[in-house]
Structure formats: structure tokens, C-alpha cells
Design a protein around this motif. Structure first.
Motif, PDB file in Angstrom:
ATOM      1  N   UNK A  16      31.433  44.861  33.995  1.00  0.00           N
ATOM      2  CA  UNK A  16      32.184  43.439  34.351  1.00  0.00           C
ATOM      3  C   UNK A  16      32.510  43.538  35.803  1.00  0.00           C
ATOM      4  N   UNK A  17      33.301  42.400  36.079  1.00  0.00           N
ATOM      5  CA  UNK A  17      33.891  42.168  37.345  1.00  0.00           C
ATOM      6  C   UNK A  17      35.284  42.857  37.514  1.00  0.00           C
ATOM      7  N   UNK A  18      35.476  43.406  38.523  1.00  0.00           N
ATOM      8  CA  UNK A  18      36.886  43.994  38.998  1.00  0.00           C
ATOM      9  C   UNK A  18      37.271  43.600  40.284  1.00  0.00           C
ATOM     10  N   UNK A  19      38.473  42.492  40.295  1.00  0.00           N
ATOM     11  CA  UNK A  19      38.927  42.035  41.608  1.00  0.00           C
ATOM     12  C   UNK A  19      40.079  42.825  42.044  1.00  0.00           C
ATOM     13  N   UNK A  20      40.161  43.241  43.337  1.00  0.00           N
ATOM     14  CA  UNK A  20      41.254  43.846  43.680  1.00  0.00           C
ATOM     15  C   UNK A  20      42.021  42.758  44.894  1.00  0.00           C
ATOM     16  N   UNK A  21      43.131  42.261  44.381  1.00  0.00           N
ATOM     17  CA  UNK A  21      43.893  41.528  45.083  1.00  0.00           C
ATOM     18  C   UNK A  21      45.159  41.869  45.638  1.00  0.00           C
ATOM     19  N   UNK A  22      45.899  41.188  46.525  1.00  0.00           N
ATOM     20  CA  UNK A  22      47.161  41.606  46.822  1.00  0.00           C
ATOM     21  C   UNK A  22      48.114  41.485  45.510  1.00  0.00           C
ATOM     22  N   UNK A  23      48.042  40.817  44.513  1.00  0.00           N
ATOM     23  CA  UNK A  23      48.617  41.114  43.277  1.00  0.00           C
ATOM     24  C   UNK A  23      48.289  42.150  42.303  1.00  0.00           C
ATOM     25  N   UNK A  24      47.160  42.883  42.596  1.00  0.00           N
ATOM     26  CA  UNK A  24      46.760  44.097  41.992  1.00  0.00           C
ATOM     27  C   UNK A  24      45.356  44.014  41.559  1.00  0.00           C
ATOM     28  N   UNK A  66      42.204  43.560  38.523  1.00  0.00           N
ATOM     29  CA  UNK A  66      42.038  42.575  37.367  1.00  0.00           C
ATOM     30  C   UNK A  66      40.580  42.792  36.971  1.00  0.00           C
ATOM     31  N   UNK A  67      40.586  42.933  35.623  1.00  0.00           N
ATOM     32  CA  UNK A  67      39.066  43.310  34.927  1.00  0.00           C
ATOM     33  C   UNK A  67      38.697  42.413  34.246  1.00  0.00           C
ATOM     34  N   UNK A  68      37.513  42.091  34.026  1.00  0.00           N
ATOM     35  CA  UNK A  68      36.785  40.946  33.279  1.00  0.00           C
ATOM     36  C   UNK A  68      35.624  41.283  32.831  1.00  0.00           C
ATOM     37  N   UNK A  69      35.259  41.564  31.675  1.00  0.00           N
ATOM     38  CA  UNK A  69      33.894  41.984  31.116  1.00  0.00           C
ATOM     39  C   UNK A  69      33.103  40.699  31.408  1.00  0.00           C
ATOM     40  N   UNK A  70      31.956  40.966  31.446  1.00  0.00           N
ATOM     41  CA  UNK A  70      30.898  39.994  31.979  1.00  0.00           C
ATOM     42  C   UNK A  70      30.649  38.944  30.685  1.00  0.00           C
ATOM     43  N   UNK A  71      31.106  39.400  29.118  1.00  0.00           N
ATOM     44  CA  UNK A  71      30.916  38.429  28.218  1.00  0.00           C
ATOM     45  C   UNK A  71      31.829  37.526  28.314  1.00  0.00           C
ATOM     46  N   UNK A  72      33.209  37.783  28.902  1.00  0.00           N
ATOM     47  CA  UNK A  72      34.297  36.697  28.986  1.00  0.00           C
ATOM     48  C   UNK A  72      33.891  35.518  29.867  1.00  0.00           C
TER      49      UNK A  72
END
Length: 155
Positions: A95-103, A105-111
Motif C-alpha cells: 500500500x501507500x505509506x504517508x510520512x507527514x508532520x502529524x505522523x 499513515x498506512x493505506x492498503x491499495x485495496x482501500x
């Protein structure tokens, strides 16, 4: 595969406007149309008083929703993607892993349901929470759309 982005003030403003505009179209307009429609029916049946009140409520709802969408988007996106801070996104097999100033977040591609990649933001419907996912365009290259599409076909 990793993508980095350091937001500038104009980029963040464009992201906030695009996100608020989407919220306004998806939430405020349908609600206002419903209230105004009921107002027209009530005005026709009752001779005006209640119908005019509902028309005013619909107009106020539309205005307030636009304002609150803009304010909310500015608050959330401003803390996640502060101007001058480098943020990143990573495409993995899962999936997609976002690294932001808030922390993180991981989202599976199926989502990712019904993805739309615009010039400023990727908008997709989260299949789990039924909320809208908004990913800045700078963090989501067009090549990654194939992963979202493949996951949608497999789901």
C-alpha cells in the motif's frame, strides 16, 4: 519507491482550496438541495412562511458549509503538511505509506475506491471507513495509479 515534497505557501493554499471544494460539492450542495427542495414544496403547500424559512436555512447551510470546509481543511492540512517541512510518501507492494508532520499513515491499495487524480490532489473513497482520502498530488505520482487500479480490480 519514495516521493518527497516540501510544501510552499501557494501549494498548500491550492491543496486546501481543492480539498474544501471537494467537501463542499460532496456534502454541502446535496444537503442544501434537499433543504431547498423541501422548502419549495412547503412554500407551495403552506402558502409561504415555512417554505421561505427552509429556503433561508438552505442558503445559510450552503454558506456555512463552504466556510467550515475551508477552515477545517486549512487546519488539518496545515498541520499535516506545514510549509517548509519535507514530507514523503512511499509505495510498497502492500500500500501507500504517508510520512507527514502529524505522523505515519498506512493505506492498503485495496482501500482506494474511485480514485481521481487531479492537478492538486488525489481523491479516493476509503472502502473501509467510507471517508474521502486526500493525498497531495506531489506525493502521488501518476505511475502509482496502476497499483490503485489493480487493487480495485482484484477486490
Amino acid at each position: 519507491m519514495q516521493q518527497e515534497w516540501t510544501p510552499t505557501e501557494p501549494e498548500l493554499d491550492a491543496l486546501v482550496r481543492a480539498t474544501a471544494r471537494h467537501h463542499w460539492r460532496a456534502v454541502a450542495i446535496p444537503g442544501s438541495v434537499l433543504v431547498v427542495g423541501i422548502g419549495f414544496v412547503a412554500a407551495a403547500l403552506s402558502g409561504g412562511g415555512l417554505g421561505l424559512l427552509l429556503l433561508a436555512v438552505g442558503a445559510l447551510w450552503l454558506g456555512w458549509s463552504g466556510y467550515s470546509a475551508l477552515r477545517g481543511a486549512r487546519e488539518v492540512l496545515g498541520t499535516a503538511y506545514p510549509v517548509g517541512t519535507t514530507v514523503s510518501a512511499e509505495a510498497t507492494d502492500d500500500g501507500l505509506v504517508l510520512h507527514t508532520a502529524r505522523g505515519r499513515a498506512e493505506f492498503a491499495w485495496e482501500r482506494f475506491g474511485r480514485p481521481r487524480l487531479g492537478p492538486v490532489v488525489l481523491i479516493a473513497r476509503d472502502r473501509v471507513t467510507k471517508r474521502w482520502l486526500m493525498v497531495p498530488r506531489q506525493l502521488f505520482p501518476e505511475a502509482w495509479l496502476d497499483r490503485v487500479g489493480a487493487a480495485a480490480r482484484d477486490a
